[in-house]
Design a protein around this motif. Structure first.
Motif, PDB file in Angstrom:
ATOM      1  N   ALA A 135       0.828  -1.205   0.000  1.00  0.00           N
ATOM      2  CA  ALA A 135       0.000   0.000   0.000  1.00  0.00           C
ATOM      3  C   ALA A 135       0.865   1.259   0.000  1.00  0.00           C
ATOM      4  CB  ALA A 135      -0.927  -0.008   1.214  1.00  0.00           C
ATOM      5  N   LEU A 136       1.937   1.250   0.811  1.00  0.00           N
ATOM      6  CA  LEU A 136       2.843   2.395   0.835  1.00  0.00           C
ATOM      7  C   LEU A 136       3.461   2.634  -0.536  1.00  0.00           C
ATOM      8  CD1 LEU A 136       4.718   1.850   4.215  1.00  0.00           C
ATOM      9  CD2 LEU A 136       3.253   3.787   3.641  1.00  0.00           C
ATOM     10  N   ALA A 137       3.885   1.558  -1.179  1.00  0.00           N
ATOM     11  CA  ALA A 137       4.502   1.684  -2.499  1.00  0.00           C
ATOM     12  C   ALA A 137       3.513   2.250  -3.506  1.00  0.00           C
ATOM     13  CB  ALA A 137       5.016   0.325  -2.955  1.00  0.00           C
ATOM     14  N   GLY A 138       2.257   1.793  -3.438  1.00  0.00           N
ATOM     15  CA  GLY A 138       1.248   2.299  -4.366  1.00  0.00           C
ATOM     16  C   GLY A 138       0.982   3.781  -4.174  1.00  0.00           C
ATOM     17  N   GLN A 139       0.821   4.209  -2.920  1.00  0.00           N
ATOM     18  CA  GLN A 139       0.569   5.625  -2.643  1.00  0.00           C
ATOM     19  C   GLN A 139       1.750   6.492  -3.093  1.00  0.00           C
ATOM     20  OE1 GLN A 139      -0.170   5.810   1.539  1.00  0.00           O
ATOM     21  NE2 GLN A 139      -2.219   4.885   1.413  1.00  0.00           N
ATOM     22  N   THR A 140       2.951   6.011  -2.818  1.00  0.00           N
ATOM     23  CA  THR A 140       4.145   6.780  -3.173  1.00  0.00           C
ATOM     24  C   THR A 140       4.289   6.896  -4.679  1.00  0.00           C
ATOM     25  OG1 THR A 140       5.203   5.948  -1.167  1.00  0.00           O
ATOM     26  CG2 THR A 140       6.622   6.972  -2.808  1.00  0.00           C
ATOM     27  N   SER A 141       4.043   5.793  -5.382  1.00  0.00           N
ATOM     28  CA  SER A 141       4.130   5.814  -6.841  1.00  0.00           C
ATOM     29  C   SER A 141       3.129   6.803  -7.422  1.00  0.00           C
ATOM     30  CB  SER A 141       3.870   4.416  -7.399  1.00  0.00           C
ATOM     31  OG  SER A 141       3.914   4.423  -8.808  1.00  0.00           O
ATOM     32  N   ALA A 142       1.907   6.821  -6.876  1.00  0.00           N
ATOM     33  CA  ALA A 142       0.897   7.760  -7.363  1.00  0.00           C
ATOM     34  C   ALA A 142       1.330   9.202  -7.101  1.00  0.00           C
ATOM     35  CB  ALA A 142      -0.443   7.467  -6.683  1.00  0.00           C
TER      36      ALA A 142
ATOM     37  N   MET B  40      10.425   2.026  -9.151  1.00  0.00           N
ATOM     38  CA  MET B  40      10.702   1.072  -8.073  1.00  0.00           C
ATOM     39  C   MET B  40       9.476   0.851  -7.192  1.00  0.00           C
ATOM     40  SD  MET B  40      13.649  -0.404  -8.075  1.00  0.00           S
ATOM     41  CE  MET B  40      13.546  -1.043  -6.421  1.00  0.00           C
ATOM     42  N   ASN B  41       8.810   1.920  -6.834  1.00  0.00           N
ATOM     43  CA  ASN B  41       7.629   1.762  -5.985  1.00  0.00           C
ATOM     44  C   ASN B  41       6.489   1.075  -6.732  1.00  0.00           C
ATOM     45  OD1 ASN B  41       7.796   3.091  -3.160  1.00  0.00           O
ATOM     46  ND2 ASN B  41       8.877   4.544  -4.473  1.00  0.00           N
ATOM     47  N   HIS B  42       6.324   1.408  -8.000  1.00  0.00           N
ATOM     48  CA  HIS B  42       5.304   0.721  -8.809  1.00  0.00           C
ATOM     49  C   HIS B  42       5.625  -0.772  -8.902  1.00  0.00           C
ATOM     50  CE1 HIS B  42       2.201   0.387 -11.888  1.00  0.00           C
ATOM     51  NE2 HIS B  42       3.040  -0.334 -12.600  1.00  0.00           N
ATOM     52  N   LEU B  43       6.908  -1.101  -9.035  1.00  0.00           N
ATOM     53  CA  LEU B  43       7.317  -2.505  -9.119  1.00  0.00           C
ATOM     54  C   LEU B  43       7.002  -3.250  -7.825  1.00  0.00           C
ATOM     55  CD1 LEU B  43       8.793  -4.833 -10.547  1.00  0.00           C
ATOM     56  CD2 LEU B  43      10.939  -3.905  -9.664  1.00  0.00           C
ATOM     57  N   TRP B  44       7.299  -2.638  -6.684  1.00  0.00           N
ATOM     58  CA  TRP B  44       7.022  -3.310  -5.415  1.00  0.00           C
ATOM     59  C   TRP B  44       5.528  -3.563  -5.244  1.00  0.00           C
ATOM     60  CZ3 TRP B  44      10.269  -6.148  -3.393  1.00  0.00           C
ATOM     61  CH2 TRP B  44      11.613  -5.808  -3.227  1.00  0.00           C
ATOM     62  N   ARG B  45       4.715  -2.627  -5.695  1.00  0.00           N
ATOM     63  CA  ARG B  45       3.271  -2.838  -5.583  1.00  0.00           C
ATOM     64  C   ARG B  45       2.832  -4.030  -6.446  1.00  0.00           C
ATOM     65  NH1 ARG B  45      -0.704   1.458  -8.190  1.00  0.00           N
ATOM     66  NH2 ARG B  45       0.060   0.308  -9.990  1.00  0.00           N
ATOM     67  N   GLU B  46       3.402  -4.145  -7.632  1.00  0.00           N
ATOM     68  CA  GLU B  46       3.031  -5.250  -8.525  1.00  0.00           C
ATOM     69  C   GLU B  46       3.541  -6.588  -8.007  1.00  0.00           C
ATOM     70  OE1 GLU B  46       4.010  -4.752 -12.600  1.00  0.00           O
ATOM     71  OE2 GLU B  46       2.165  -3.613 -12.948  1.00  0.00           O
ATOM     72  N   ILE B  47       4.787  -6.616  -7.557  1.00  0.00           N
ATOM     73  CA  ILE B  47       5.377  -7.883  -7.092  1.00  0.00           C
ATOM     74  C   ILE B  47       4.626  -8.427  -5.889  1.00  0.00           C
ATOM     75  CG2 ILE B  47       7.399  -8.804  -5.898  1.00  0.00           C
ATOM     76  CD1 ILE B  47       9.173  -7.452  -7.853  1.00  0.00           C
ATOM     77  N   SER B  48       4.132  -7.544  -5.039  1.00  0.00           N
ATOM     78  CA  SER B  48       3.438  -8.013  -3.841  1.00  0.00           C
ATOM     79  C   SER B  48       2.181  -8.798  -4.182  1.00  0.00           C
ATOM     80  CB  SER B  48       3.072  -6.820  -2.957  1.00  0.00           C
ATOM     81  OG  SER B  48       2.119  -5.993  -3.599  1.00  0.00           O
ATOM     82  N   ALA B  49       1.635  -8.590  -5.399  1.00  0.00           N
ATOM     83  CA  ALA B  49       0.414  -9.292  -5.797  1.00  0.00           C
ATOM     84  C   ALA B  49       0.705 -10.617  -6.498  1.00  0.00           C
ATOM     85  CB  ALA B  49      -0.409  -8.399  -6.723  1.00  0.00           C
ATOM     86  N   VAL B  50       1.986 -10.930  -6.740  1.00  0.00           N
ATOM     87  CA  VAL B  50       2.360 -12.151  -7.450  1.00  0.00           C
ATOM     88  C   VAL B  50       2.586 -13.275  -6.449  1.00  0.00           C
ATOM     89  CG1 VAL B  50       4.077 -13.207  -8.993  1.00  0.00           C
ATOM     90  CG2 VAL B  50       3.386 -10.824  -9.320  1.00  0.00           C
ATOM     91  N   ASP B  51       2.170 -14.485  -6.820  1.00  0.00           N
ATOM     92  CA  ASP B  51       2.430 -15.664  -5.989  1.00  0.00           C
ATOM     93  C   ASP B  51       3.936 -15.796  -5.773  1.00  0.00           C
ATOM     94  OD1 ASP B  51       2.785 -18.140  -4.888  1.00  0.00           O
ATOM     95  OD2 ASP B  51       1.345 -19.160  -6.177  1.00  0.00           O
ATOM     96  N   PRO B  52       4.391 -15.881  -4.518  1.00  0.00           N
ATOM     97  CA  PRO B  52       5.839 -15.957  -4.258  1.00  0.00           C
ATOM     98  C   PRO B  52       6.533 -17.110  -4.973  1.00  0.00           C
ATOM     99  CG  PRO B  52       4.644 -15.563  -2.228  1.00  0.00           C
ATOM    100  CD  PRO B  52       3.614 -15.848  -3.275  1.00  0.00           C
ATOM    101  N   SER B  53       5.785 -18.184  -5.283  1.00  0.00           N
ATOM    102  CA  SER B  53       6.406 -19.325  -5.952  1.00  0.00           C
ATOM    103  C   SER B  53       6.517 -19.129  -7.454  1.00  0.00           C
ATOM    104  CB  SER B  53       5.611 -20.599  -5.657  1.00  0.00           C
ATOM    105  OG  SER B  53       4.304 -20.497  -6.204  1.00  0.00           O
ATOM    106  N   ASP B  54       5.866 -18.081  -7.983  1.00  0.00           N
ATOM    107  CA  ASP B  54       5.871 -17.854  -9.434  1.00  0.00           C
ATOM    108  C   ASP B  54       7.001 -16.896  -9.784  1.00  0.00           C
ATOM    109  OD1 ASP B  54       5.352 -17.625 -12.086  1.00  0.00           O
ATOM    110  OD2 ASP B  54       3.237 -17.085 -11.871  1.00  0.00           O
ATOM    111  N   ALA B  55       8.215 -17.425  -9.799  1.00  0.00           N
ATOM    112  CA  ALA B  55       9.387 -16.583 -10.060  1.00  0.00           C
ATOM    113  C   ALA B  55       9.353 -15.994 -11.464  1.00  0.00           C
ATOM    114  CB  ALA B  55      10.664 -17.393  -9.851  1.00  0.00           C
ATOM    115  N   HIS B  56       8.840 -16.752 -12.431  1.00  0.00           N
ATOM    116  CA  HIS B  56       8.822 -16.252 -13.809  1.00  0.00           C
ATOM    117  C   HIS B  56       7.907 -15.039 -13.952  1.00  0.00           C
ATOM    118  CE1 HIS B  56      11.307 -19.311 -15.671  1.00  0.00           C
ATOM    119  NE2 HIS B  56      10.658 -20.244 -14.997  1.00  0.00           N
ATOM    120  N   ALA B  57       6.789 -15.032 -13.220  1.00  0.00           N
ATOM    121  CA  ALA B  57       5.899 -13.868 -13.271  1.00  0.00           C
ATOM    122  C   ALA B  57       6.592 -12.642 -12.696  1.00  0.00           C
ATOM    123  CB  ALA B  57       4.607 -14.168 -12.508  1.00  0.00           C
ATOM    124  N   MET B  58       7.338 -12.817 -11.616  1.00  0.00           N
ATOM    125  CA  MET B  58       8.058 -11.691 -11.044  1.00  0.00           C
ATOM    126  C   MET B  58       9.152 -11.203 -11.990  1.00  0.00           C
ATOM    127  SD  MET B  58       8.299 -12.358  -6.935  1.00  0.00           S
ATOM    128  CE  MET B  58       8.745 -14.082  -6.927  1.00  0.00           C
TER     129      MET B  58
END
Length: 1018
Positions: free
Chosen positions: A483-490, A520-538
């Protein structure tokens, strides 16, 4: 200081004292004069040098101020008699010295305090005394007194004398001393910071090192260590030295030295005389040995901060303010304002603080515009130190601290920053300070307490959010910062689109930097929504973020952070070549951010897997060594643990235990990534000691404690499989195999490499050697298909999995040795793999594993033998228990003995295969004649002879282009010898053999020893 304290450097000085001691022990009297300021380690040097001579008798005489003005007092103190009895006492003493049964050390400290009569008497005694096992050591600080200089000249000129001018330690030795005290790697940049503050005086460096070792890991920084030790140290000892040096100066010259001590720049003679209102004597100033003179500028300066502190240690704040005011009056511009600010800080009555603060801020902004952010930070800090409640100066200082990575310097200002009005800037600075103190939860609470606004404080806030997300990622808590990353990116996107964007940037940040922060902040917001086991998606998300920054200026730092994240993920999924490229790019960045440190740790693990252990250790130490520059945190503790991996694999037990002890003192030792890395270190250490149950226990702990098992080390399961097989816990292998085969998130390399490898051990345990071999060969083909991670690496050697290919090669060789009849067709392949593995392990200095590979080669290498003496040969050898083959038993006979004992509990071992375990390469018949019809291999006439072997026309034609030495080396290599064995055979260095092998392969246009063997054998 204790004699057992760490001691570094001083090699030439130690050698001089020890040489003098050796001569004295042989009956030739010697003397040594050691000159140096307090803190240079004169006493410690003597203790270290004489540690090799414990049998000596010793007497130490300490001179003090009370003896200087009394004629003959030092001699009376030394000999117990006054000047009137001197001649007789000297003669008696010389006679007694010649009859000494044990060598004698006479140590006189503070020679510079000796009275004139005693100095003359000492000069006479040292000039005359020649015979006797006596070593006299005189230690003194620098002194211009003629009687002291006369003794120094005698030591320099006499064949029985030695003179040592003890200087402070250079950078390399400062770093070594810090590492010895802290038990952790120390980066060169950290050591350079300590050198600047201590000037390399061992006494001060040791104070810093002891503080680092005394304070538990987890919240230390080098700024804290310096503030707690050097900057608050007692300089009374050096102050006494300084007063002694200045004893003969006139008042004006004394004050000139004090002026230079407060100045942070050099001053000319005319400037000094203007500031003092009196003439100075340049010769007298330089005679103190406290000052340097710059020939090009004609300026004088105190060259060392420690000496400046010592000069001023007896001066009041008010007097220092007057000295600074005088210096300011003869300087101009920024230099003048800086010294005036320091004067006002010490005594507010000497000037207008408000006006000076404004000037300092103005100069700071000018420095920032020319991108001299370090100078700008120092000027802003000077402004803040004059008025701790000046909000504008605090905001400017916070922005500059982000640019210069000097957040730790703000820790002393926490109360002032908390008193600022609530804002994005205030929360960002406080969050960064809390992160510097390793209080991640406190930093998150501070960031969450405000909504980021598009003002000048937003870049500071954005940096805090980026750093907090890096810490959360290391702790496996990525969602907390989304959430912090999303607000900061905006907020950053709005700021960049605003017509007032330039006002937001000011003179500190650039549009490129804001774009990088936004990405960087936009990336952190996106990565947080990815399944941790899905390395290729990240990986896909990071690649898209990198594309968004391509072509922009000023985003290099943020690109480096993204390369660090993507490279680690590439390593996790087994794409070692891409991982190497990304991690190398990130690790090459300057700075001490968590991202760079993480990249270097991950690159070190990759280099370890690729069998570049020296480079891996250097990279790991580089990552861990920077931790103290910023302040320790979860990422730095992972770096500390990674720095122990290579020493553990090499069996450096004491070094590893010391580092793990430091780690376990910290509250960060409970983090999942750290505990997993420590388990990996312990497993590597156990493997180097052939403790396979210890290997299994640590790897099982690493797998079961909730850590990112595959992310920690993609091939850790390979090590676990071997350990379970060897330790007698093979019953666990089927379950481990099923977990790999059933893993829905399983990666391609796990299915193609790990599963068949596990299956091989399972089949081996079921006494199915051929099926086990087939599974191992499937794994081998998978490793051979791995791409090289760098252009200089030969293809087909496992790429980033090279060390695991080497261990697999030894597994194949071990299996072949265990089943010599069933796997006879694989013997040549197994031998070649064992030879290749030995060359890899040799390059890694992995001595324990190298010894086992040498034993396997000895077992597998073809022997020259006759039918008459062959006896019970390989055909009669049964399968061998795994513990025997990995325990270091030499040859199949030893292995069969252990297997027979384990199976029957008694009885003798089966006869050894003829020729195994060494011996002549040519077998003889019972009659003693050499046989030729049953010869396997070829014969060397003597240790340096060229192999005598009949080659095919094709081979002769191919080898014709080689030099004589290249041909010799190629013939030996084709027989299955390691580079070390070839080197011993031809009396060459291993590096020379490696050079000839590389040249020969290039000329023959082949890529492997296997091809060379096939060519020569054709």
């Amino acid at each position: 200081m204790h004699r057992s304290d760490p001691f570094v450097g001083r090699r030439e000085e130690l050698a001089l004292i020890r040489q003098a001691a050796e001569r004295a022990r042989r009956g030739k009297a010697q003397f040594v004069v050691i000159e140096g300021f307090t803190g240079t380690g004169k006493t410690r040097l003597l203790h270290q040098a004489m540690a090799s001579f414990p049998e000596w008798d010793e007497r130490t005489i300490l001179l003090d101020d009370s003896l200087t003005d009394h004629e003959g007092s030092a001699i009376q103190h030394l000999l117990g008699a006054g000047p009137a009895e001197l001649e007789g006492l000297l003669a008696t003493g010389f006679d007694a010295a010649r009859r000494l049964q044990r060598p004698y050390l006479m140590s006189v400290k503070n020679l510079h305090l000796v009275d004139k009569f005693s100095a003359d008497a000492l000069w006479r005694a040292l000039s005359i005394f020649q015979d006797g096992p006596v070593l006299t050591v005189l230690s003194t600080q620098g002194s211009a007194r003629p009687e002291v200089q006369r003794l120094i000249r005698l030591a320099q000129a006499s064949p029985r004398g030695s003179y040592i001018a003890l200087q402070p330690l250079p950078l390399r030795e400062v770093r070594e001393l810090l590492q010895a005290h802290s038990q952790l790697p120390v980066a060169e940049s950290v050591a350079a910071q300590v050198l600047r503050e201590t000037d390399g005086y061992p006494g001060l460096v040791e104070q810093v090192g002891r503080w680092l070792r005394r304070v538990p890991a987890g919240g230390r920084s080098i700024d804290q260590a310096l503030a707690a030790t050097v900057r608050s140290a007692d300089y009374s000892g050096m102050h006494r030295d300084v007063l002694t040096q200045m004893a003969g100066l006139h008042d004006a010259d004394r004050r000139a030295v004090a002026l230079l001590a407060v100045a942070d720049t050099s001053l000319s003679r005319s400037q000094l005389e203007t500031a003092l209102g009196a003439a100075v004597d340049p010769a007298a100033l330089l005679s103190t040995a406290l000052l340097d003179w710059e020939e090009l500028t004609g300026g004088y300066a105190v060259p060392r901060r420690s000496l400046s502190r010592a000069v001023l240690s007896g001066t009041s704040e008010e007097d220092q303010a007057q000295l600074l005011l005088a210096v300011s009056s003869v300087l101009q511009g920024e230099d003048s304002v800086r010294h005036l600010a320091e004067a006002i800080r010490r005594d507010p009555s000497v000037g207008d603080a408000g006006e000076v603060i404004g000037q300092l801020r103005c100069y700071a902004l000018h420095a920032a515009r020319r991108h001299d952010f370090v100078e700008a930070f120092d000027l802003a800090m000077a402004a803040v130190s004059m008025a701790l409640d000046d909000v504008e100066s605090l905001r400017l200082l916070g922005a500059l601290a982000v640019q210069t990575h000097r957040i730790s310097a703000l820790l002393a200002l926490e109360a002032s920053i908390r008193a600022m009005p609530e804002s994005t800037c205030r929360s960002g600075i406080l969050a960064l300070m809390l992160l510097e103190q390793s209080d991640l939860d406190g930093a998150l609470q501070e960031l969450e307490s405000v909504t980021p606004q598009p003002d000048r404080g937003l870049p500071i806030y954005a940096e805090a959010v980026i750093e907090a997300n890096a810490r959360l990622y290391a702790l496996g808590r990525r969602s907390r910062g989304a959430a912090l990353a999303g607000q900061t990116s905006a907020g950053l996107a709005a700021a960049l689109g605003s017509p007032d964007a330039q006002d937001l940037l000011g003179d500190i940040f650039t549009p490129g930097q804001l774009h990088g922060m936004d990405a960087m902040n936009h990336l952190w917001r996106e990565i947080s929504a990815v399944d941790p086991s899905d390395a290729h998606a990240m990986i896909d998300r990071i690649s898209a973020a990198l594309m968004s920054l391509r072509g922009r200026s000023g985003v290099e730092r943020y690109e480096g952070s993204m390369y660090a994240l993507r490279g680690a993920l590439y390593r996790q999924v087994g794409e070692k070549g891409r991982a190497y490229q990304d991690l190398s790019a990130a690790a090459a960045r300057d700075g001490t951010s968590s991202y760079v440190m993480y990249a270097r740790s991950q690159l070190a693990l990759l280099l370890f897997s690729a069998a570049y252990w020296d480079e891996a250790e250097q990279m790991a130490d580089r990552a861990a060594g920077e931790a103290l520059a910023r302040g320790e945190n979860a990422v730095s503790h992972v770096a500390y643990a990674v720095s122990a991996v290579v020493p553990a694999a090499r069996g450096e037990v004491e070094k590893v235990r010391a580092r793990l002890e430091v780690l376990r003192e910290s509250h960060f030792a409970t983090g999942p990534l750290i505990t997993g890395t420590i388990d990996w270190v312990e497993a590597c250490l156990a493997a180097s000691q052939s403790d396979y149950r210890g290997v299994a226990r640590n790897l099982l702990s690493m797998r079961n404690d909730g850590t990112a098992w595959w992310a920690m080390e993609p091939q850790a399961v390979s090590m676990l499989a071997r350990a379970l097989h060897v330790s007698g816990w093979a019953a666990m292998l089927p379950a481990l195999l099923r977990s790999v085969e059933d893993d829905a998130a399983g990666l391609d390399f796990q299915r193609s490499l790990t599963a068949p490898y596990l299956r091989g051990f399972e089949r081996w345990g079921a006494d199915a050697p051929r099926e086990a071999m087939e599974s191992f060969l499937v794994t081998l083909r998978g490793y051979d298909a791995a791409k090289s991670i760098r252009p200089t690496q030969l293809p087909g050697e496992g790429g980033g999995f090279r060390i695991f290919r080497a261990m697999l090669s030894m597994d194949i060789a071990t299996l072949t040795a265990a089943y010599p009849q069933e796997l006879a067709r694989y013997r040549a392949t197994a031998l070649e793999l064992a030879v290749w593995a030995a060359s890899v392990l040799q390059s890694c200095d992995a001595d324990a594993q190298l010894e086992r590979s040498n034993q396997l080669m000895e077992t597998l290498r073809p022997r020259i033998q006759s039918e008459e003496v062959r006896g019970v040969g390989a055909a009669e050898a049964g399968p061998v228990g795994p513990s025997a083959l990995w325990s270091g038993a030499s040859g199949p006979g030893a292995a069969r003995r252990e297997a027979a004992t384990a199976d029957s509990g008694a009885g003798s071992a089966a006869p050894r295969e003829a020729g195994s375990g060494g011996g002549s390469a040519v077998a003889t018949s019972p009659a003693g004649s050499r046989t030729s019809e049953h010869v396997v291999g070829w014969v060397l006439k003597d240790a340096s002879a060229t192999p005598q072997r009949v080659l095919s026309l094709r081979a002769e034609d191919a080898l014709s282009g080689l030099s004589k030495r290249e041909r010799q080396v190629s013939m030996l290599v084709s027989e299955g010898r390691t580079n070390r064995e070839v080197a011993e055979q031809l009396v060459l260095s291993v590096r020379t053999v490696e050079y000839h092998v590389a040249n020969a392969m290039a000329k023959l246009k082949i890529r492997s020893r296997r091809e060379l063997r096939g060519l020569v054998g054709s």
